[in-house]
Design a protein around this motif. Structure first.
Motif, mmCIF file in Angstrom:
data_model
loop_
_atom_site.group_PDB
_atom_site.id
_atom_site.type_symbol
_atom_site.label_atom_id
_atom_site.label_comp_id
_atom_site.label_asym_id
_atom_site.label_seq_id
_atom_site.Cartn_x
_atom_site.Cartn_y
_atom_site.Cartn_z
ATOM 1 N N MET A 130 0.844 -1.196 0.000
ATOM 2 C CA MET A 130 0.000 0.000 0.000
ATOM 3 C C MET A 130 0.879 1.246 0.000
ATOM 4 S SD MET A 130 -3.264 -1.025 2.384
ATOM 5 C CE MET A 130 -2.433 -1.876 3.728
ATOM 6 N N GLY A 131 0.831 1.972 -1.095
ATOM 7 C CA GLY A 131 1.619 3.182 -1.265
ATOM 8 C C GLY A 131 2.130 3.267 -2.688
ATOM 9 N N ASN A 132 2.906 4.309 -2.943
ATOM 10 C CA ASN A 132 3.502 4.522 -4.258
ATOM 11 C C ASN A 132 5.019 4.441 -4.098
ATOM 12 O OD1 ASN A 132 4.571 5.647 -6.640
ATOM 13 N ND2 ASN A 132 2.694 6.799 -6.987
ATOM 14 N N TYR A 133 5.635 3.507 -4.812
ATOM 15 C CA TYR A 133 7.059 3.246 -4.629
ATOM 16 C C TYR A 133 7.870 3.545 -5.887
ATOM 17 C CZ TYR A 133 5.119 1.583 -0.413
ATOM 18 O OH TYR A 133 4.435 1.551 0.766
ATOM 19 N N MET A 134 7.451 4.582 -6.602
ATOM 20 C CA MET A 134 8.236 5.048 -7.743
ATOM 21 C C MET A 134 9.526 5.711 -7.255
ATOM 22 S SD MET A 134 6.967 4.166 -10.595
ATOM 23 C CE MET A 134 7.884 5.187 -11.738
ATOM 24 N N ASP A 135 9.429 6.562 -6.247
ATOM 25 C CA ASP A 135 10.575 7.364 -5.816
ATOM 26 C C ASP A 135 11.073 7.050 -4.415
ATOM 27 O OD1 ASP A 135 10.526 8.822 -8.245
ATOM 28 O OD2 ASP A 135 8.863 10.006 -7.472
ATOM 29 N N ARG A 136 10.424 6.130 -3.737
ATOM 30 C CA ARG A 136 10.872 5.788 -2.386
ATOM 31 C C ARG A 136 10.646 4.298 -2.147
ATOM 32 N NH1 ARG A 136 7.287 5.619 1.787
ATOM 33 N NH2 ARG A 136 5.114 5.726 1.208
ATOM 34 N N VAL A 137 11.348 3.774 -1.158
ATOM 35 C CA VAL A 137 11.253 2.355 -0.852
ATOM 36 C C VAL A 137 10.319 2.138 0.344
ATOM 37 C CG1 VAL A 137 13.553 1.857 -1.741
ATOM 38 C CG2 VAL A 137 13.272 2.357 0.682
ATOM 39 N N PRO A 138 9.670 0.979 0.392
ATOM 40 C CA PRO A 138 8.893 0.666 1.590
ATOM 41 C C PRO A 138 9.846 0.443 2.763
ATOM 42 C CG PRO A 138 8.397 -0.873 -0.211
ATOM 43 C CD PRO A 138 9.580 -0.063 -0.612
ATOM 44 N N PRO A 139 9.385 0.632 3.976
ATOM 45 C CA PRO A 139 10.251 0.368 5.128
ATOM 46 C C PRO A 139 10.596 -1.118 5.223
ATOM 47 C CG PRO A 139 8.021 0.900 5.856
ATOM 48 C CD PRO A 139 8.055 1.095 4.373
ATOM 49 N N ASP A 140 11.708 -1.400 5.893
ATOM 50 C CA ASP A 140 12.177 -2.782 6.031
ATOM 51 C C ASP A 140 11.107 -3.691 6.621
ATOM 52 O OD1 ASP A 140 14.631 -2.197 4.935
ATOM 53 O OD2 ASP A 140 15.640 -1.965 6.872
ATOM 54 N N ARG A 141 10.335 -3.177 7.574
ATOM 55 C CA ARG A 141 9.331 -4.044 8.204
ATOM 56 C C ARG A 141 8.275 -4.500 7.201
ATOM 57 N NH1 ARG A 141 8.104 1.032 11.399
ATOM 58 N NH2 ARG A 141 6.413 2.008 10.246
ATOM 59 N N ALA A 142 7.967 -3.690 6.204
ATOM 60 C CA ALA A 142 7.013 -4.097 5.168
ATOM 61 C C ALA A 142 7.635 -5.162 4.266
ATOM 62 C CB ALA A 142 6.561 -2.886 4.355
ATOM 63 N N ILE A 143 8.899 -4.984 3.920
ATOM 64 C CA ILE A 143 9.604 -5.974 3.096
ATOM 65 C C ILE A 143 9.674 -7.309 3.843
ATOM 66 C CG2 ILE A 143 11.794 -6.564 1.994
ATOM 67 C CD1 ILE A 143 10.248 -4.276 0.594
ATOM 68 N N ARG A 144 10.026 -7.261 5.127
ATOM 69 C CA ARG A 144 10.092 -8.497 5.927
ATOM 70 C C ARG A 144 8.731 -9.182 6.004
ATOM 71 N NH1 ARG A 144 13.314 -5.219 9.267
ATOM 72 N NH2 ARG A 144 11.565 -4.954 10.707
ATOM 73 N N ALA A 145 7.669 -8.402 6.122
ATOM 74 C CA ALA A 145 6.322 -8.986 6.180
ATOM 75 C C ALA A 145 6.024 -9.756 4.896
ATOM 76 C CB ALA A 145 5.275 -7.893 6.410
ATOM 77 N N ALA A 146 6.342 -9.161 3.756
ATOM 78 C CA ALA A 146 6.095 -9.841 2.477
ATOM 79 C C ALA A 146 6.934 -11.105 2.359
ATOM 80 C CB ALA A 146 6.396 -8.896 1.320
ATOM 81 N N GLU A 147 8.196 -11.030 2.747
ATOM 82 C CA GLU A 147 9.067 -12.205 2.669
ATOM 83 C C GLU A 147 8.572 -13.322 3.582
ATOM 84 O OE1 GLU A 147 13.343 -10.206 1.481
ATOM 85 O OE2 GLU A 147 12.708 -10.108 3.581
ATOM 86 N N SER A 148 8.099 -12.971 4.767
ATOM 87 C CA SER A 148 7.599 -14.007 5.681
ATOM 88 C C SER A 148 6.288 -14.604 5.171
ATOM 89 C CB SER A 148 7.452 -13.462 7.105
ATOM 90 O OG SER A 148 6.460 -12.471 7.166
ATOM 91 N N LEU A 149 5.463 -13.803 4.498
ATOM 92 C CA LEU A 149 4.238 -14.313 3.906
ATOM 93 C C LEU A 149 4.564 -15.341 2.822
ATOM 94 C CD1 LEU A 149 1.104 -14.141 3.669
ATOM 95 C CD2 LEU A 149 1.485 -12.359 1.938
ATOM 96 N N LEU A 150 5.579 -15.061 2.003
ATOM 97 C CA LEU A 150 5.970 -15.999 0.954
ATOM 98 C C LEU A 150 6.496 -17.301 1.545
ATOM 99 C CD1 LEU A 150 7.691 -13.522 -1.524
ATOM 100 C CD2 LEU A 150 5.402 -14.521 -1.682
ATOM 101 N N ALA A 151 7.332 -17.199 2.583
ATOM 102 C CA ALA A 151 7.850 -18.404 3.238
ATOM 103 C C ALA A 151 6.703 -19.228 3.811
ATOM 104 C CB ALA A 151 8.846 -18.021 4.328
#
Length: 194
Positions: A130-151
């Motif tokens: 949720m957000g626009n990531y053209m010019d900025r990155v999501p915070p690490d906690r959001a990236i970790r959440a996605a990675e844990s969901l995939l695992a």
């Protein structure tokens, strides 16, 4: 406990890395259920045939959210747009990731999404940040959440062990998932360009 208090507790647990609610013996992350974010009732009925081999990562390109309260409003806004404006049977994504580090259930593991077109929807889970990531990155906690969901998807048998991650732009003509998020997912071990 009220919905607001529940979400605040989940956020605290997520930030501390101690999420235990709704985990099973395979250590899946907690997922904010449709009931907890007050989803409209789904009218979708097409089921996915699992395990799936693909995951398509997108961004909503809308407002970002970084607290449980703002993410709750944002996921409701996304669902409202998909149902009321586009006429879909529900929010299009299987899961949505907030900058608060929480995972929000969209159509979930079992229901066909509307995230990547008729060729990819039956073959892939749709995960949208949720957000626009053209010019900025999501915070690490959001990236970790996605990675844990995939695992979790692998350990639960929803995803094949050799699953492939695609960016939304890999399967449709779009700028999604945004330039900055796209750079991140290209470094994930399961990323494969089409």
């Amino acid at each position: 406990m009220t919905r607001c208090c529940t979400l605040l507790a989940w956020a605290l647990f997520a930030l501390l890395g101690l999420v235990e609610a709704q985990r099973d013996s395979i250590n899946c992350p907690a997922i904010v259920s449709r009931t907890e974010w007050s989803a409209l009732e789904s009218e979708c009925n097409k089921r996915l045939q699992k395990p799936l081999r693909y995951v398509v990562v997108s961004h909503t390109a809308g407002s970002a959210c970084d607290t449980p309260a703002s993410c709750l409003r944002q996921v409701q806004n996304v669902q409202h747009y998909h149902v009321q404006t586009l006429g879909w049977c529900d929010v299009g994504y299987n899961f949505l990731i907030g900058e608060d580090g929480l995972i929000y259930e969209g159509r979930g593991w079992n229901t066909l999404g509307a995230h990547s077109g008729p060729i990819w929807n039956p073959r892939a889970f749709g995960i949208s940040f949720m957000g626009n990531y053209m010019d900025r990155v999501p915070p690490d906690r959001a990236i970790r959440a996605a990675e844990s969901l995939l695992a979790c998807g692998v350990t639960q048998g929803f995803l094949t062990r050799n699953y492939e991650v695609k960016g939304h732009r890999d399967v449709q003509q779009t700028l999604s998932p945004g330039d900055q998020l796209y750079k991140i997912i290209q470094r994930w071990p399961h990323y494969r360009r089409v």
